[in-house]
Motif scaffolding. Structure first.
Motif, mmCIF file in Angstrom:
data_model
loop_
_atom_site.group_PDB
_atom_site.id
_atom_site.type_symbol
_atom_site.label_atom_id
_atom_site.label_comp_id
_atom_site.label_asym_id
_atom_site.label_seq_id
_atom_site.Cartn_x
_atom_site.Cartn_y
_atom_site.Cartn_z
ATOM 1 N N GLU A 86 1.028 -0.791 -0.097
ATOM 2 C CA GLU A 86 0.366 0.186 -0.128
ATOM 3 C C GLU A 86 1.315 1.577 0.025
ATOM 4 N N LEU A 87 1.802 1.302 0.554
ATOM 5 C CA LEU A 87 2.446 2.767 0.860
ATOM 6 C C LEU A 87 4.114 2.839 -0.603
ATOM 7 N N ALA A 88 4.108 2.031 -0.558
ATOM 8 C CA ALA A 88 4.358 1.518 -1.968
ATOM 9 C C ALA A 88 3.567 2.099 -3.783
ATOM 10 N N GLN A 89 2.577 1.730 -2.968
ATOM 11 C CA GLN A 89 1.569 2.298 -4.146
ATOM 12 C C GLN A 89 0.900 3.361 -4.508
ATOM 13 N N GLU A 90 1.466 4.472 -3.041
ATOM 14 C CA GLU A 90 0.511 6.096 -2.350
ATOM 15 C C GLU A 90 1.701 6.697 -2.945
ATOM 16 N N LEU A 91 3.119 5.970 -3.097
ATOM 17 C CA LEU A 91 4.092 6.757 -2.797
ATOM 18 C C LEU A 91 5.193 6.829 -4.794
ATOM 19 N N HIS A 92 4.174 5.713 -5.686
ATOM 20 C CA HIS A 92 4.617 5.574 -6.477
ATOM 21 C C HIS A 92 5.093 7.198 -7.071
ATOM 22 N N GLY A 93 6.654 7.449 -7.796
ATOM 23 C CA GLY A 93 6.528 8.172 -9.241
ATOM 24 C C GLY A 93 6.554 9.090 -7.655
ATOM 25 N N PHE A 94 6.763 9.486 -6.931
ATOM 26 C CA PHE A 94 7.128 10.674 -5.953
ATOM 27 C C PHE A 94 8.005 10.309 -5.669
ATOM 28 N N GLN A 95 9.063 12.239 -5.731
ATOM 29 C CA GLN A 95 10.562 12.072 -4.716
ATOM 30 C C GLN A 95 10.410 12.430 -3.828
ATOM 31 N N SER A 96 10.797 11.108 -3.204
ATOM 32 C CA SER A 96 10.439 11.534 -1.943
ATOM 33 C C SER A 96 12.096 9.919 -1.567
ATOM 34 N N HIS A 97 12.115 10.122 0.100
ATOM 35 C CA HIS A 97 12.925 9.112 0.947
ATOM 36 C C HIS A 97 11.768 8.478 1.766
ATOM 37 N N VAL A 98 11.969 7.593 2.023
ATOM 38 C CA VAL A 98 11.003 6.323 3.483
ATOM 39 C C VAL A 98 12.272 6.476 4.184
ATOM 40 N N ASN A 99 11.706 6.682 5.549
ATOM 41 C CA ASN A 99 12.958 6.323 6.617
ATOM 42 C C ASN A 99 11.883 5.395 7.658
ATOM 43 N N LEU A 100 12.619 4.022 7.950
ATOM 44 C CA LEU A 100 11.507 3.068 8.589
ATOM 45 C C LEU A 100 12.217 3.190 9.458
ATOM 46 N N ILE A 101 11.729 3.288 11.124
ATOM 47 C CA ILE A 101 11.834 3.529 12.345
ATOM 48 C C ILE A 101 10.890 2.667 13.241
ATOM 49 N N LYS A 110 12.573 -4.659 1.896
ATOM 50 C CA LYS A 110 12.541 -5.268 0.463
ATOM 51 C C LYS A 110 11.219 -5.122 -0.291
ATOM 52 N N ALA A 111 10.473 -5.034 0.540
ATOM 53 C CA ALA A 111 8.642 -4.788 -0.412
ATOM 54 C C ALA A 111 9.049 -3.714 -0.854
ATOM 55 N N LEU A 112 10.043 -2.957 -0.589
ATOM 56 C CA LEU A 112 9.945 -1.738 -1.042
ATOM 57 C C LEU A 112 11.153 -0.913 -1.738
ATOM 58 N N GLN A 113 12.008 -2.094 -1.815
ATOM 59 C CA GLN A 113 12.851 -1.709 -2.837
ATOM 60 C C GLN A 113 12.818 -2.314 -4.420
ATOM 61 N N ASP A 114 12.113 -3.466 -3.574
ATOM 62 C CA ASP A 114 11.556 -4.354 -5.088
ATOM 63 C C ASP A 114 10.721 -2.826 -5.907
ATOM 64 N N ARG A 115 9.768 -2.057 -5.432
ATOM 65 C CA ARG A 115 9.119 -1.232 -5.995
ATOM 66 C C ARG A 115 9.305 -0.390 -5.989
ATOM 67 N N HIS A 116 10.948 -0.404 -6.025
ATOM 68 C CA HIS A 116 11.694 1.100 -6.764
ATOM 69 C C HIS A 116 11.395 2.481 -5.506
ATOM 70 N N ILE A 117 11.114 2.097 -4.346
ATOM 71 C CA ILE A 117 11.054 3.019 -3.956
ATOM 72 C C ILE A 117 12.152 3.225 -2.455
ATOM 73 N N ALA A 118 13.022 4.869 -2.476
ATOM 74 C CA ALA A 118 13.927 4.913 -1.810
ATOM 75 C C ALA A 118 13.900 4.610 -0.270
ATOM 76 N N VAL A 119 14.613 4.262 0.433
ATOM 77 C CA VAL A 119 14.032 3.613 1.809
ATOM 78 C C VAL A 119 15.474 3.459 2.383
ATOM 79 N N SER A 120 15.341 3.791 3.790
ATOM 80 C CA SER A 120 16.402 3.186 4.652
ATOM 81 C C SER A 120 15.826 3.201 6.088
ATOM 82 N N VAL A 121 16.395 2.051 6.700
ATOM 83 C CA VAL A 121 16.088 1.625 8.679
ATOM 84 C C VAL A 121 16.698 2.418 9.474
ATOM 85 N N ARG A 122 15.621 3.578 10.239
ATOM 86 C CA ARG A 122 16.881 4.577 10.987
ATOM 87 C C ARG A 122 17.804 3.199 12.304
ATOM 88 N N ARG A 123 19.492 3.663 13.315
ATOM 89 C CA ARG A 123 19.496 2.468 14.112
ATOM 90 C C ARG A 123 18.705 3.429 15.056
#
Length: 369
Positions: free
Chosen positions: A296-311, A334-347
């Motif tokens: 769902e998140l990937a669909q909402e952000l498709h084509g968006f100039q954005s970055h997802v920071n997972l916490i 992995k699910a976000l990366q597979d859908r070409h969504i820029a993502v990182s995890v906050r340590r």
């Protein structure tokens, strides 16, 4: 972050929700000097009958040498210092300091009216980041947030925001490189003071705007207002859910701001500023960390100039939410990366106890009560 007495709740859907925007010092008509620009300080010293060059000296002593009162500024005459002795610079008092093994330090700072706020210094090999509060408490009442459990008291004044950065800088003995408005409070409900503080932190303290992040859950119309400022700061949206129903469960104020409208305003922000938006997403075990949520998140952000920071969630005592397992975290990534969504995890950084935003302040208030 957020904390304090839960009796002073506010309708956070209104752009003017917190009306107590000034500190007690300002309310009495005595404006602290911290937060004023070089030009403003120069004008002030001239109004006091001093030569213009005293403004530059005052600016240096406040922002570079950490003067806490005009009496500390030895280059000024004793006579003039006595005349302006009642004018406050606007520094806080350290109420409590707690250091973690990884070097992160949490500070509880006491304001002039006795209210306590929380700020955090987060060091890495190359950076010193300050997590800054913008309010005493928070009216947004997010269900997973320790600060939100405490209620809203008042907005922080400009000098109370800038002071947090100077406090951390002095404690660590090194320059602050990055600032994140992710502490107690909703910055866009105190936007006037936050914008002035950003200007001061940039031009007076010397921190580049691109190294400043303003985090918000989203206040209708205020993201466009922020875009109109043409700041180089990063906009971070506390999203935390991929659909409206789940977002309303976690963030009560979201019922006044549909997810579709929030994302549309973010798209307008990208068009107007040319800067991408960061979406913060707290992963709550078995609640919003499932594969379908990533879809769902990937669909909402498709084509968006954005970055997802997972916490990954830091548990608090007040609610039963769980931290997701490492396997669930990696699957979401992995699910976000597979859908070409820029993502990182906050340590996770910080204290083993009272790690979540607002918890240290809440625990200390209980002890002193």
């Amino acid at each position: 972050m957020t904390a304090t007495s839960s009796h002073n709740q506010t309708d956070a859907s209104r752009s003017d929700a917190p009306t107590q925007s000034d500190s007690p010092t300002q309310a009495r008509g005595v404006k602290p000097l911290l937060g004023l620009s070089l030009a403003e300080l120069t004008e002030w010293v001239q109004q006091q009958g001093q030569p213009a060059y005293r403004g530059k000296q005052l600016h240096q002593w406040i922002y570079q040498q950490g003067a806490r009162s005009l009496a500390d500024i030895s280059v000024f005459s004793k006579q003039w210092r006595s005349q302006v002795a009642e004018v406050p610079i606007g520094r806080s008092q350290l109420h409590y300091r707690s250091a973690a093994p990884d070097g992160t330090v949490k500070f509880l700072l006491r304001m002039q009216d006795g209210q306590i706020i929380e700020t955090v210094g987060i060091p890495t090999e190359k950076r010193l980041t300050v997590c800054v509060s913008s309010q005493v408490g928070c009216p947004m009442a997010c269900d997973f947030c320790a600060t939100g459990k405490g209620g809203f008291i008042r907005n922080l004044a400009t000098h109370e925001i800038v002071d947090q950065v100077l406090t951390v800088q002095e404690d660590f003995g090194q320059r602050v490189s990055n600032i994140v408005f992710m502490g107690m409070g909703e910055p866009l409900l105190n936007v006037e003071n936050v914008l002035v503080a950003v200007r001061s932190l940039n031009t007076d303290v010397g921190i580049g705007q691109r190294s400043i992040t303003i985090s918000t859950v989203g206040i209708p119309g205020h993201i466009r207002r922020l875009a109109d400022q043409h700041l180089q700061a990063t906009l971070a949206i506390s999203l935390h859910a991929p659909n409206q129903a789940l977002r309303e469960q976690l963030i009560p104020s979201a019922r006044h701001y549909p997810l579709s409208a929030l994302l549309e305003e973010c798209r307008d922000y990208v068009k107007q500023t040319g800067r991408r938006v960061t979406f913060e997403y707290i992963l709550l075990g078995n609640l919003n960390d499932r594969p379908e949520h990533a879809d769902e998140l990937a669909q909402e952000l498709h084509g968006f100039q954005s970055h997802v920071n997972l916490i990954p969630y830091n548990p608090i005592k007040e609610v039963d939410y769980e931290r997701p397992t490492p396997r669930r975290i990696q699957a979401f990534v992995k699910a976000l990366q597979d859908r070409h969504i820029a993502v990182s995890v906050r340590r996770s950084r910080g204290l083993e106890a009272d790690a979540a935003c607002g918890q240290l302040r809440a625990s200390q208030i209980k002890i002193s009560a």
